[in-house]
Enzyme design. Structure first.
Site, mmCIF file in Angstrom:
data_model
loop_
_atom_site.group_PDB
_atom_site.id
_atom_site.type_symbol
_atom_site.label_atom_id
_atom_site.label_comp_id
_atom_site.label_asym_id
_atom_site.label_seq_id
_atom_site.Cartn_x
_atom_site.Cartn_y
_atom_site.Cartn_z
ATOM 1 C CG HIS A 267 -2.039 0.872 1.313
ATOM 2 N ND1 HIS A 267 -2.396 1.711 0.299
ATOM 3 C CD2 HIS A 267 -2.928 1.121 2.328
ATOM 4 C CE1 HIS A 267 -3.451 2.435 0.675
ATOM 5 N NE2 HIS A 267 -3.783 2.107 1.914
ATOM 6 C CG HIS A 308 -3.464 0.810 -8.219
ATOM 7 N ND1 HIS A 308 -4.791 0.680 -7.907
ATOM 8 C CD2 HIS A 308 -2.944 1.706 -7.340
ATOM 9 C CE1 HIS A 308 -5.063 1.465 -6.887
ATOM 10 N NE2 HIS A 308 -3.968 2.087 -6.519
ATOM 11 C CG ASP A 366 2.917 5.289 -3.892
ATOM 12 O OD1 ASP A 366 2.798 6.501 -3.683
ATOM 13 O OD2 ASP A 366 2.171 4.436 -3.400
HETATM 14 N N1 CMC Z 1 5.761 -6.983 -10.207
HETATM 15 C C1 CMC Z 1 5.647 -8.158 -10.850
HETATM 16 N N2 CMC Z 1 4.480 -8.811 -11.050
HETATM 17 C C2 CMC Z 1 3.364 -8.241 -10.591
HETATM 18 C C3 CMC Z 1 3.397 -7.013 -9.909
HETATM 19 C C4 CMC Z 1 4.637 -6.370 -9.729
HETATM 20 N N3 CMC Z 1 4.723 -5.204 -9.107
HETATM 21 N N4 CMC Z 1 2.133 -6.666 -9.544
HETATM 22 C C5 CMC Z 1 1.346 -7.649 -9.973
HETATM 23 N N5 CMC Z 1 2.081 -8.605 -10.614
HETATM 24 C C6 CMC Z 1 1.579 -9.799 -11.315
HETATM 25 C C7 CMC Z 1 1.162 -10.890 -10.333
HETATM 26 O O1 CMC Z 1 2.226 -11.758 -10.049
HETATM 27 C C8 CMC Z 1 0.038 -11.559 -11.091
HETATM 28 O O2 CMC Z 1 0.618 -12.366 -12.095
HETATM 29 P P1 CMC Z 1 -0.117 -13.726 -12.587
HETATM 30 O O3 CMC Z 1 -1.425 -13.283 -13.173
HETATM 31 O O4 CMC Z 1 0.815 -14.340 -13.561
HETATM 32 O O5 CMC Z 1 -0.308 -14.563 -11.330
HETATM 33 C C9 CMC Z 1 -0.651 -10.388 -11.808
HETATM 34 O O6 CMC Z 1 0.377 -9.415 -11.982
HETATM 35 C C10 CMC Z 1 -1.811 -9.789 -11.033
HETATM 36 O O7 CMC Z 1 -1.345 -9.456 -9.734
HETATM 37 P P2 CMC Z 1 -2.228 -9.432 -8.408
HETATM 38 O O8 CMC Z 1 -1.355 -9.719 -7.233
HETATM 39 O O9 CMC Z 1 -3.454 -10.292 -8.591
HETATM 40 O O10 CMC Z 1 -2.698 -7.948 -8.379
HETATM 41 P P3 CMC Z 1 -3.344 -7.248 -7.140
HETATM 42 O O11 CMC Z 1 -4.389 -6.358 -7.684
HETATM 43 O O12 CMC Z 1 -3.758 -8.189 -6.078
HETATM 44 O O13 CMC Z 1 -2.107 -6.412 -6.538
HETATM 45 C C11 CMC Z 1 -0.614 -4.669 -6.029
HETATM 46 C C12 CMC Z 1 -1.943 -5.052 -6.685
HETATM 47 C C13 CMC Z 1 -0.504 -3.139 -6.041
HETATM 48 C C14 CMC Z 1 -0.605 -5.141 -4.567
HETATM 49 C C15 CMC Z 1 0.546 -5.307 -6.821
HETATM 50 O O14 CMC Z 1 0.514 -4.865 -8.154
HETATM 51 C C16 CMC Z 1 1.901 -5.026 -6.197
HETATM 52 O O15 CMC Z 1 2.312 -5.747 -5.274
HETATM 53 N N6 CMC Z 1 2.638 -3.969 -6.693
HETATM 54 C C17 CMC Z 1 3.894 -3.574 -6.112
HETATM 55 C C18 CMC Z 1 3.641 -2.744 -4.865
HETATM 56 C C19 CMC Z 1 3.150 -1.351 -5.212
HETATM 57 O O16 CMC Z 1 3.732 -0.643 -6.019
HETATM 58 N N7 CMC Z 1 2.060 -0.951 -4.499
HETATM 59 C C20 CMC Z 1 1.542 0.411 -4.602
HETATM 60 C C21 CMC Z 1 0.169 0.501 -5.133
HETATM 61 S S1 CMC Z 1 -0.242 2.215 -5.513
HETATM 62 C C22 CMC Z 1 -0.355 2.980 -3.973
HETATM 63 C C23 CMC Z 1 -1.663 2.828 -3.318
HETATM 64 O O17 CMC Z 1 -2.695 3.248 -3.862
HETATM 65 O O18 CMC Z 1 -1.665 2.324 -2.162
#
Ligand code: CMC
Length: 431
Positions: A267, A308, A366
């Site tokens: 987050h 995101h 971010d």
């Molecule tokens: N690097 C590599 N792979 C990723 C990433 C990443 N940063 N984010 C998602 N993926 C992949 C994930 O492995 C999955 O792949 P597959 O379909 O092959 O299994 C796919 O993309 C979908 O990911 P998800 O985990 O289902 O996506 P989510 O919506 O649950 O997670 C997230 C969103 C923001 C937690 C995630 O993208 C992440 O961990 N990003 C890095 C941390 C980050 O920058 N967070 C800040 C968000 S913006 C600030 C805010 O509003 O709080």
């Protein structure tokens, strides 16, 4: 909120179908109103609230597919271009933009509350000097309940308003002091002739020995960071504030809980994690290695600052922050700094790589705000604290909306129990 049509759930075990109303808001997806479902002996299962609207709200709207973000109906691009953070905070809290007189009055009210109760400095002194600023903020903001208990009647609109103003005014002072305490420098008192952004920069960077004049390009960039992070619908920390507040808890305790939730790297901690990751990568030549790790299902590494939960298109805040990022790097002559070159190269590669493109993983706000704050001389450990002070505006608006909602119910999710069925305990010598 209007009732549209009905949804029917059918069961293949012979149970009678259940008809549920569907609700429609002014924008966004329709929702199935499942509140009566429990009476039929079934609940829904939705870990992570992937498909569940937990409240109705008039404050912020996001369309993740189209990349839209509105505060009270105003596009974020217009607010970032034409308003300052005080106007945006007023908008979030009151539902309308202030006129010139209301803006001045609101700014005066906030300025009048920026100081902390003098005894609060003793709370800071109870922490280790090397404590993370977010750890200090969770504690000090929570402790405000012990200092400002004159307005704790949350059913009273005036008390709620005073608490909201106090939080908006005092959280920047707390954030800046958590940094000063870490440095071992004296706490700097707020200077109320400065605007909100400049005042925070003064409390962070000034010392009693020298006059501090905030750089206008950096102050403008900082104001943008505050506006872009002010609210973001029902994210993890806002939902935390609402859940804690639903029991009638003190607003200071609720915001402290929001800060705790925001701290996580998935987050608000992502901006700090992005810079830590860039430092770990260290050189453009190593980007390929880290991209490979990000794609590897057996590696827990993720490219911080990418992706995101809601945006499946470029985050509109990221677009604005990207422009601000270049303005700041130009103003400071930092385009050739190796860390910024590395960030720009990573951005380029990730935007072209099929893994990121096919999953719609764009650089998020971010990614850029971390780079801007680093250029401004803000240490990584303060990034999330700054996010917290910006988001306080949204948290208190969401909290106030919830507390005054006639439909307010204590938040109490159900569960799908998978543990042991009933069993009898054995005396300790037989276990
Ligand atoms: N690097 C590599 N792979 C990723 C990433 C990443 N940063 N984010 C998602 N993926 C992949 C994930 O492995 C999955 O792949 P597959 O379909 O092959 O299994 C796919 O993309 C979908 O990911 P998800 O985990 O289902 O996506 P989510 O919506 O649950 O997670 C997230 C969103 C923001 C937690 C995630 O993208 C992440 O961990 N990003 C890095 C941390 C980050 O920058 N967070 C800040 C968000 S913006 C600030 C805010 O509003 O709080």
């Amino acid at each position: 909120m209007t009732k549209l049509t009905k949804a029917t759930i059918t069961f293949d075990n012979g149970a009678a179908p259940i008809e549920l109303p569907m609700l429609s808001g002014t924008l966004g997806n329709d929702v199935i109103d499942i509140r009566s479902l429990g009476k039929h002996g079934v609940f829904t299962y939705d870990p992570g609230f992937m498909s569940t609207a937990a409240c109705n709200s008039d404050i912020t709207f996001i369309d993740g597919e189209k990349g839209l973000l509105y505060y009270r109906g105003y596009p974020i691009e217009q607010l970032a271009e034409h308003c300052n953070f005080m106007e945006v905070s007023y908008l979030l809290l009151h539902g309308e933009l202030p006129n010139a007189e209301q803006k001045q009055q609101f700014t005066n009210t906030i300025n009048g509350s920026t100081m902390l109760h003098d005894q609060l400095s003793n709370i800071f002194r109870g922490f280790r000097r090397d404590a993370h600023p977010m750890a200090v903020m969770v504690g000090v903001v929570g402790s405000l309940s012990a200092f400002y208990f004159d307005t704790m009647d949350i059913r009273d609109a005036k008390c709620r308003e005073i608490s909201a103003h106090r939080l908006l005014a005092k959280v920047p002072t707390i954030a800046a002091w958590s940094y000063k305490y870490n440095l071992g420098q004296p706490f700097m008192y707020p200077q109320n002739h400065l605007n909100y952004a400049e005042n925070f920069m003064h409390m962070m960077f000034a010392t009693p020995c020298e006059k501090y004049v905030p750089n206008p390009v950096l102050a403008k960039a900082f104001e943008r960071i505050l506006i872009l992070h002010a609210d973001h619908e029902q994210n993890a920390s806002t939902s935390t504030v609402r859940l804690v507040g639903s029991s009638g808890a003190s607003p200071y305790a609720c915001i402290s809980a929001g800060i705790a939730s925001l701290w996580g790297p998935a987050h608000g901690g992502a901006n700090e994690a992005t810079l830590t990751m860039l430092e770990e990568i260290g050189d453009v030549s190593r980007i390929g290695e880290f991209i490979k790790r990000a794609k590897d299902k057996n590696d827990t590494f993720r490219l911080m600052g990418f992706g995101h939960r809601v945006y499946r298109n470029m985050d509109p805040r990221a677009k604005i922050m990207r422009t601000t990022c270049h303005e700041v790097l130009d103003a400071l002559g930092l385009h050739d700094d190796p860390m910024f070159k590395l960030a720009m190269e990573l951005e380029k590669i990730a935007l072209e790589d099929d893994y990121f493109v096919s999953r719609k993983l764009y650089p998020n706000v971010d990614f850029y705000s971390g780079i801007v704050m680093r250029a401004m001389g803000i240490p990584n450990s303060m990034f999330t604290a700054i996010f917290a002070l910006a988001r306080t505006a949204g948290w208190i608006a969401q909290w106030s909306e919830m507390v005054s909602d006639e439909e307010l119910k204590i938040g109490r999710p159900r569960q799908l129990y998978n543990g042991c069925t009933r069993r009898d305990l054995l005396p300790i010598e037989q276990r």
